[in-house]
Design a protein around this motif. Structure first.
Motif, mmCIF file in Angstrom:
data_model
loop_
_atom_site.group_PDB
_atom_site.id
_atom_site.type_symbol
_atom_site.label_atom_id
_atom_site.label_comp_id
_atom_site.label_asym_id
_atom_site.label_seq_id
_atom_site.Cartn_x
_atom_site.Cartn_y
_atom_site.Cartn_z
ATOM 1 N N LEU A 1 0.817 -1.216 0.000
ATOM 2 C CA LEU A 1 0.000 0.000 0.000
ATOM 3 C C LEU A 1 0.846 1.259 0.000
ATOM 4 O O LEU A 1 0.575 2.201 -0.765
ATOM 5 N N ALA A 2 1.860 1.339 0.884
ATOM 6 C CA ALA A 2 2.630 2.576 1.006
ATOM 7 C C ALA A 2 3.399 2.880 -0.269
ATOM 8 O O ALA A 2 3.621 4.054 -0.589
ATOM 9 N N ASN A 3 3.805 1.853 -1.004
ATOM 10 C CA ASN A 3 4.475 2.087 -2.278
ATOM 11 C C ASN A 3 3.558 2.843 -3.230
ATOM 12 O O ASN A 3 3.975 3.808 -3.895
ATOM 13 N N PHE A 4 2.307 2.409 -3.284
ATOM 14 C CA PHE A 4 1.333 3.071 -4.142
ATOM 15 C C PHE A 4 1.001 4.476 -3.635
ATOM 16 O O PHE A 4 0.956 5.437 -4.411
ATOM 17 N N MET A 5 0.778 4.596 -2.322
ATOM 18 C CA MET A 5 0.410 5.881 -1.744
ATOM 19 C C MET A 5 1.529 6.908 -1.904
ATOM 20 O O MET A 5 1.274 8.095 -2.091
ATOM 21 N N GLU A 6 2.775 6.458 -1.813
ATOM 22 C CA GLU A 6 3.900 7.378 -1.956
ATOM 23 C C GLU A 6 3.910 8.015 -3.342
ATOM 24 O O GLU A 6 4.112 9.229 -3.477
ATOM 25 N N ARG A 7 3.672 7.216 -4.358
ATOM 26 C CA ARG A 7 3.621 7.758 -5.718
ATOM 27 C C ARG A 7 2.409 8.666 -5.906
ATOM 28 O O ARG A 7 2.491 9.703 -6.558
ATOM 29 N N LEU A 8 1.275 8.267 -5.318
ATOM 30 C CA LEU A 8 0.058 9.046 -5.451
ATOM 31 C C LEU A 8 0.178 10.407 -4.771
ATOM 32 O O LEU A 8 -0.332 11.424 -5.274
ATOM 33 N N ALA A 9 0.853 10.439 -3.604
ATOM 34 C CA ALA A 9 0.939 11.667 -2.817
ATOM 35 C C ALA A 9 2.040 12.610 -3.285
ATOM 36 O O ALA A 9 2.014 13.799 -2.941
ATOM 37 N N ALA A 10 2.997 12.133 -4.062
ATOM 38 C CA ALA A 10 4.133 12.964 -4.463
ATOM 39 C C ALA A 10 3.708 14.270 -5.131
ATOM 40 O O ALA A 10 4.213 15.348 -4.770
ATOM 41 N N PRO A 11 2.779 14.274 -6.107
ATOM 42 C CA PRO A 11 2.363 15.551 -6.716
ATOM 43 C C PRO A 11 1.686 16.490 -5.722
ATOM 44 O O PRO A 11 1.831 17.713 -5.823
ATOM 45 N N ILE A 12 0.962 15.923 -4.741
ATOM 46 C CA ILE A 12 0.301 16.754 -3.727
ATOM 47 C C ILE A 12 1.345 17.472 -2.878
ATOM 48 O O ILE A 12 1.241 18.676 -2.612
ATOM 49 N N TYR A 13 2.370 16.738 -2.453
ATOM 50 C CA TYR A 13 3.425 17.361 -1.653
ATOM 51 C C TYR A 13 4.223 18.366 -2.462
ATOM 52 O O TYR A 13 4.690 19.374 -1.927
ATOM 53 N N ALA A 14 4.374 18.116 -3.765
ATOM 54 C CA ALA A 14 5.071 19.086 -4.611
ATOM 55 C C ALA A 14 4.299 20.399 -4.659
ATOM 56 O O ALA A 14 4.886 21.486 -4.558
#
Length: 247
Positions: free
Chosen positions: A165-178
């Motif tokens: 799960l965290a592997n997927f969430m990390e990629r999903l959240a990256a643009p939000i944190y950017a």
């Protein structure tokens, strides 16, 4: 507001601590101190240290009814070799001189005491969330083993957390944190300022909490925790949890 990444890490950490006898624990970078509450229920007494004012305020509220836990700004005043356990979860990556920090912390741990730490893994997975949080690095397994060996620890064992799960969430959240980094001017902030922010900023999680706390999401999370358990000895997760003994 617990993030899925935290819940995945917490599940594996609690499995580790259930196999350890209760004792006195010192946690550096305790944040809001949520894990200390879990450990106190398992019989551990603890001192939690965090330099962030906002994180300590949250921790004071969360631990107000738990006499076995004390929250402080520093470990000054604690006797050397007076703790059975030394812990730091997602902390070393925020410190430029991680070797010096770990050697300094180790003075509080008794001989034969247990070190339990977690860090983000795989430098090739560096992303905007690392920038937002104020990280200096992510770790390779070999680098982490060398770090604790140089600080006077032995018999180190490493498990991997977060998969899948965290592997997927990390990629999903990256643009939000950017976007958050650009909107708040975080790129111009010092790494220590970003670190303090990451320890107490729960706005994104607050917006997502109605979804995370729904019954379908809870049932899916339980299933994912079972999957993580099967892969914790692999290298597929986004972070490492290390357990070692002080020489």
């Amino acid at each position: 507001m617990p993030a899925p990444r935290y819940l995945l890490r917490r599940d594996l950490l609690l499995r580790i601590f259930r196999d350890l006898p209760p004792g006195r624990l010192l946690e550096f970078g305790c944040g809001a101190g949520a894990l200390l509450v879990d450990l106190s229920r398992m019989g551990f007494s603890a001192v939690g240290v965090d330099q962030s004012v906002s994180a300590r305020q949250l921790a004071q509220v969360l631990n107000a009814d738990t006499p076995a836990i004390r929250i402080a700004e520093t470990a000054d005043g604690e006797a050397e070799a007076s703790f059975d356990y030394l812990a730091a979860f997602e902390v070393l990556e925020h410190i430029e001189d991680d070797h010096g920090a770990l050697r300094e912390w180790a003075q509080y741990l008794r001989r034969g005491g247990t070190l339990v730490i977690s860090v983000p893994a795989h430098p090739e997975r560096w992303n905007p969330a690392d920038v937002w949080a104020g990280h200096y690095r992510r770790y390779r397994r070999a680098d982490l083993m060398a770090l604790v060996d140089a600080a006077g620890f032995e018999k180190a064992e490493i498990q991997s957390y977060g998969f899948p799960l965290a592997n997927f969430m990390e990629r999903l959240a990256a643009p939000i944190y950017a976007r958050q980094t650009r909107a708040r001017g975080a790129a111009e902030m010092s790494l220590s300022e970003r670190t303090g922010q990451s320890g107490s900023d729960r706005r994104l999680l607050t917006r997502l909490w109605p979804f995370y706390s729904s019954l379908p999401a809870v049932l899916v999370m339980r299933m994912i925790l079972g999957v993580q358990k099967r892969f914790c000895n692999s290298d597929r997760g986004i972070g490492y949890i290390l357990v070692a003994r002080k020489v």
